[in-house]
Design an enzyme around this catalytic site. Structure first.
Site, PDB file in Angstrom:
ATOM      1  N   LYS A 107       0.828  -1.224   0.000  1.00  9.80           N
ATOM      2  CA  LYS A 107       0.000   0.000   0.000  1.00  9.80           C
ATOM      3  C   LYS A 107       0.854   1.262   0.000  1.00  9.80           C
ATOM      4  O   LYS A 107       0.496   2.275  -0.598  1.00  9.80           O
ATOM      5  CB  LYS A 107      -0.932  -0.001   1.214  1.00  9.80           C
ATOM      6  CG  LYS A 107      -0.196  -0.055   2.540  1.00  9.80           C
ATOM      7  CD  LYS A 107      -0.906  -0.896   3.554  1.00  9.80           C
ATOM      8  CE  LYS A 107       0.072  -1.319   4.626  1.00  9.80           C
ATOM      9  NZ  LYS A 107      -0.442  -2.266   5.567  1.00  9.80           N
ATOM     10  N   GLU A 131      -5.300  -6.316  -4.365  1.00  8.99           N
ATOM     11  CA  GLU A 131      -6.439  -6.436  -3.434  1.00  8.99           C
ATOM     12  C   GLU A 131      -6.002  -6.398  -1.964  1.00  8.99           C
ATOM     13  O   GLU A 131      -6.692  -5.827  -1.110  1.00  8.99           O
ATOM     14  CB  GLU A 131      -7.168  -7.766  -3.713  1.00  8.99           C
ATOM     15  CG  GLU A 131      -8.411  -7.987  -2.890  1.00  8.99           C
ATOM     16  CD  GLU A 131      -9.515  -6.974  -3.197  1.00  8.99           C
ATOM     17  OE1 GLU A 131      -9.963  -6.921  -4.340  1.00  8.99           O
ATOM     18  OE2 GLU A 131      -9.896  -6.214  -2.267  1.00  8.99           O
ATOM     19  N   ILE A 138     -10.705  -8.418   2.966  1.00 12.45           N
ATOM     20  CA  ILE A 138     -12.019  -7.953   2.497  1.00 12.45           C
ATOM     21  C   ILE A 138     -11.979  -7.729   0.980  1.00 12.45           C
ATOM     22  O   ILE A 138     -11.128  -6.971   0.491  1.00 12.45           O
ATOM     23  CB  ILE A 138     -12.426  -6.639   3.197  1.00 12.45           C
ATOM     24  CG1 ILE A 138     -12.373  -6.800   4.719  1.00 12.45           C
ATOM     25  CG2 ILE A 138     -13.818  -6.209   2.754  1.00 12.45           C
ATOM     26  CD1 ILE A 138     -12.627  -5.512   5.492  1.00 12.45           C
ATOM     27  N   ASP A 203      -0.578   4.746   7.672  1.00 14.66           N
ATOM     28  CA  ASP A 203      -1.087   3.528   7.031  1.00 14.66           C
ATOM     29  C   ASP A 203      -2.502   3.764   6.482  1.00 14.66           C
ATOM     30  O   ASP A 203      -2.798   3.424   5.329  1.00 14.66           O
ATOM     31  CB  ASP A 203      -1.082   2.393   8.067  1.00 14.66           C
ATOM     32  CG  ASP A 203      -1.661   1.104   7.516  1.00 14.66           C
ATOM     33  OD1 ASP A 203      -0.950   0.415   6.774  1.00 14.66           O
ATOM     34  OD2 ASP A 203      -2.843   0.801   7.817  1.00 14.66           O
ATOM     35  N   LYS A 207      -4.006   3.897   2.467  1.00 13.53           N
ATOM     36  CA  LYS A 207      -5.180   3.129   2.019  1.00 13.53           C
ATOM     37  C   LYS A 207      -6.270   4.069   1.498  1.00 13.53           C
ATOM     38  O   LYS A 207      -6.952   3.759   0.514  1.00 13.53           O
ATOM     39  CB  LYS A 207      -5.695   2.277   3.173  1.00 13.53           C
ATOM     40  CG  LYS A 207      -4.716   1.159   3.557  1.00 13.53           C
ATOM     41  CD  LYS A 207      -5.065   0.552   4.901  1.00 13.53           C
ATOM     42  CE  LYS A 207      -4.122  -0.586   5.260  1.00 13.53           C
ATOM     43  NZ  LYS A 207      -4.283  -1.029   6.655  1.00 13.53           N
ATOM     44  N   GLY A 309      -2.959  -9.333   9.107  1.00 15.90           N
ATOM     45  CA  GLY A 309      -2.575 -10.673   9.545  1.00 15.90           C
ATOM     46  C   GLY A 309      -2.144 -11.497   8.352  1.00 15.90           C
ATOM     47  O   GLY A 309      -2.594 -11.272   7.215  1.00 15.90           O
TER      48      GLY A 309
END
Ligand code: NDP
Ligand code: HSE
Length: 449
Positions: A107, A131, A138, A203, A207, A309
Site C-alpha cells: 500500500k 487487493e 475484504i 497507514d 489506504k 494478519g
C-alpha cells in the site's frame, strides 16, 4: 502435464510465508481453478539464514537477488510482499514493462507512486493486482474496480487500520488512556514495535489514497490526504463521546463533490471522529476493518472483515494470483487503470464536517454569549450546548461533560460547516481569557443517520 504458471515471490515474512503455505495446501484446487499448476520459481528475501520454521518449500528456491529473480525468463508472474518504496518500485516496474503481471500488497508504494506502476503495466501489457493493499481479506478493491464500475460512487468512509481500531475499541470498552491501550495492543501483537505508521495515520492515509483513486477514477496519492492520527485522543474525549451517544473511530473519508468554485473535486482525509453508536461503523470492534460505500444507484454498501494478519492478507494475494494466472494463460488482461476523471483535490479547509468542542470556562454572566459570539463571527452554527460544573476530582465526571478543573464545562456541538471555519473558531476560542482550556476538539461524522 500442463505447463505450470511460474511465480517469483518477493518477500517471505508475515504475508509471504502464508502465501507459500496456501499455495502448498491448496495446490490441487488452485490448479483446477487456474487450469495449470502454480509453481514457485524462486523466493527473494533479505536474510538467507533466517529461521522460517516448517515452510513447505525447497530451501534452494531462496535468493537475495530479487531483481535477478524478476528478470528470469522462466518467471511468468511476480508477487511482491516485501513492502516499502525502493527497491520494490524498481522490481515491479521492471516486471511490468517486461509484460510480467504483478500482484502486490504494498500500500505504501501504491499510495506514493501507484502511477509509475500503472504506467509500466500499460507499457508492458501486464496486469497489476493489489487487493491485499487495503483492508486485507475484504474483497473491496475488486468491488470498486469492477462490480461498481457502472455506478457513481459519492463517498467512501472506512475503518482501514486494525491497530488503531483495536486501541480505540479498548479505550471505549475500559476507559483506558491511549498509552495503556497501545501497550495492550503491543502485548497482543496487534501493534508493531514501532507503531508510528499506524497511530499517526500514515497507514490509513495510504489506504485512503488507494480507495479514492479507485472510487473516483482519478489519481490520488498519500500526499493529497489530510492526515491526523489518534495519539491525541484522550480518555476524556472517549467519555465525552459516550455522553453524546457516540464512539470514536479513526476514519478514512473520501468524497466527491463540488469545491468552493463549483468544480467537481475529491476530498480525502484521515482523522479520529465521533460517530453515533447506531452508525454501521460504530460496532466494528477489535482489529477488524469495515468500509461503507455510498453510490448513486446502489445506495449504501458495507464491507467488513479482517484487515491484517498473515493468513487473511494472503487470502487476498491468492485471489489475485488466481486471476492473474488465468489471464496469463488466456492471453488477456484485467481491466486497466481507470483514472480518466483526473479530478482536483479539495483542500481540507473546504471539507464539510461538524465539531464537538469541550471547553473549560469561567462560570459567570456573559461567558456563554462571548463563546457563542466567536462561533457567529466565523459563520458556524451551534447545534447543541450543554453546561455542567467542572469536576472536582478524579472520581467525578465519569459521565456527562468531563473537565480538567475550572468553573464550568461547556460542551458544544456544531452544525456542519467548512473545516477552515471550525478551525478558526477553535483558534479564537483558545485566545479568549474566559476560556481556561479547550479540553477536547473532535470532528463528528455520520450524524445524519
Ligand atoms: P514482513 O516484514 O513480515 O516481511 C517482509 C519480507 O520481505 C521478509 O521476508 C524480508 O526478508 C523481505 N525483504 C525485505 N527487504 C528485502 C530486500 N531488500 N530484498 C528481498 N527481500 C526483502 O512484512 P509483511 O509480510 O508484514 O508485509 C509485506 C507487505 O504486505 C507490505 O507491503 C505490507 O504493507 C503488506 N501488508 C501486510 C499486512 C500484514 O498484516 N502484515 C496486511 C496488509 C498488507 P527476510 O524474511 O529475510 O527478513
Ligand atoms: N498495520 C496495519 C493495520 C496492517 O493495523 O491495519 C494492515 O495493513
Amino acid at each position: 502435464m500442463t505447463t505450470p504458471v511460474r511465480l517469483a515471490l518477493l518477500g517471505c515474512g508475515t504475508v509471504g510465508a502464508e502465501v507459500v503455505r496456501l499455495l502448498h495446501e491448496q495446490a490441487a484446487d488452485l490448479t483446477a481453478r487456474v487450469g495449470a499448476p502454480l509453481e514457485i520459481a524462486g523466493i527473494a528475501v533479505r536474510r538467507l539464514g533466517r529461521d522460517r520454521g516448517e515452510l513447505p518449500v525447497d530451501p534452494a528456491l531462496f535468493t537475495t537477488d530479487a531483481l535477478g529473480l524478476v528478470k528470469r525468463d522462466d518467471v511468468d508472474l511476480v508477487i511482491e510482499v516485501v513492502g516499502g518504496i525502493e527497491p520494490a518500485r524498481s522490481w515491479l516496474v521492471e516486471a511490468l514493462r517486461a509484460g510480467k503481471s504483478v500482484v502486490t500488497a504494498n500500500k505504501a508504494l501504491l499510495a506514493e507512486d501507484g502511477g509509475a506502476l500503472h504506467d509500466a503495466a500499460a507499457e508492458g501489457g501486464a496486469d497489476l493486482y493489489y487487493e491485499a493493499a487495503v483492508a486485507g481479506a475484504i474483497p473491496l478493491l475488486r468491488s470498486l474496480r469492477e462490480s461498481l464500475h457502472g455506478d457513481s460512487i459519492t463517498r467512501v468512509t472506512g475503518i482501514v487500520n486494525g491497530t488503531t481500531n483495536f486501541i480505540l475499541s479498548a479505550m471505549d470498552a475500559t476507559g483506558a488512556g491511549f498509552t495503556e491501550a497501545l501497550d495492550e495492543a503491543t502485548e497482543l501483537g496487534y501493534a508493531e514495535a514501532d507503531p508510528t505508521a499506524d497511530v499517526e495515520g500514515f497507514d490509513a492515509a495510504a489506504k485512503a489514497a488507494i480507495l479514492a483513486s479507485l472510487a473516483f477514477h482519478t489519481r490520488v496519492t498519500a500526499a493529497h490526504v489530510h492526515r491526523e492520527g489518534i495519539t491525541e485522543v484522550t480518555a476524556a474525549d472517549v467519555a465525552s463521546a459516550k455522553a453524546m451517544g457516540c464512539t470514536i473511530k479513526l476514519l478514512c473519508i473520501a468524497s466527491r463533490g463540488p469545491d468552493s468554485s463549483g468544480a467537481e473535486s475529491v476530498s480525502v482525509r484521515v482523522h479520529p471522529a465521533m460517530i453515533p453508536v447506531g452508525h454501521p461503523l460504530a460496532s466494528v470492534g477489535d482489529a477488524f476493518n469495515a468500509v461503507f460505500v455510498e453510490a448513486d444507484a446502489a445506495g449504501e454498501l458495507m464491507f467488513y472483515g479482517r484487515g491484517a494478519g498473515g493468513a487473511p492478507t494472503a487470502s487476498a494475494v491468492l485471489g489475485d494470483i488466481v486471476a492473474a494466472a488465468r489471464n496469463h494463460l488466456a492471453g488477456v488482461r484485467a481491466p486497466s487503470e481507470s483514472a480518466y476523471a483526473a479530478l482536483p483535490i479539495r483542500p481540507m479547509g473546504e471539507a464539510v464536517t461538524r465539531y464537538h468542542i469541550s471547553l473549560d470556562v469561567a462560570d459567570r454572566p456573559g461567558v456563554l454569549a462571548a463563546v457563542a459570539g466567536v462561533f457567529a463571527r466565523h459563520d458556524v452554527s451551534i447545534a447543541t450546548v450543554r453546561q455542567a460544573p467542572a469536576p472536582t476530582g478524579p472520581a467525578d465526571g465519569a459521565t456527562g461533560p468531563v473537565g480538567r478543573g475550572g468553573d464550568a464545562i461547556l460542551v458544544i456541538v456544531t452544525h456542519t460547516a467548512p473545516d477552515a471555519a471550525l478551525a478558526a473558531t477553535v483558534d479564537e476560542l483558545r485566545r479568549l481569557d474566559i476560556v481556561r482550556s479547550i479540553a477536547s476538539v473532535l470532528r463528528v461524522e455520520g450524524g445524519d443517520r
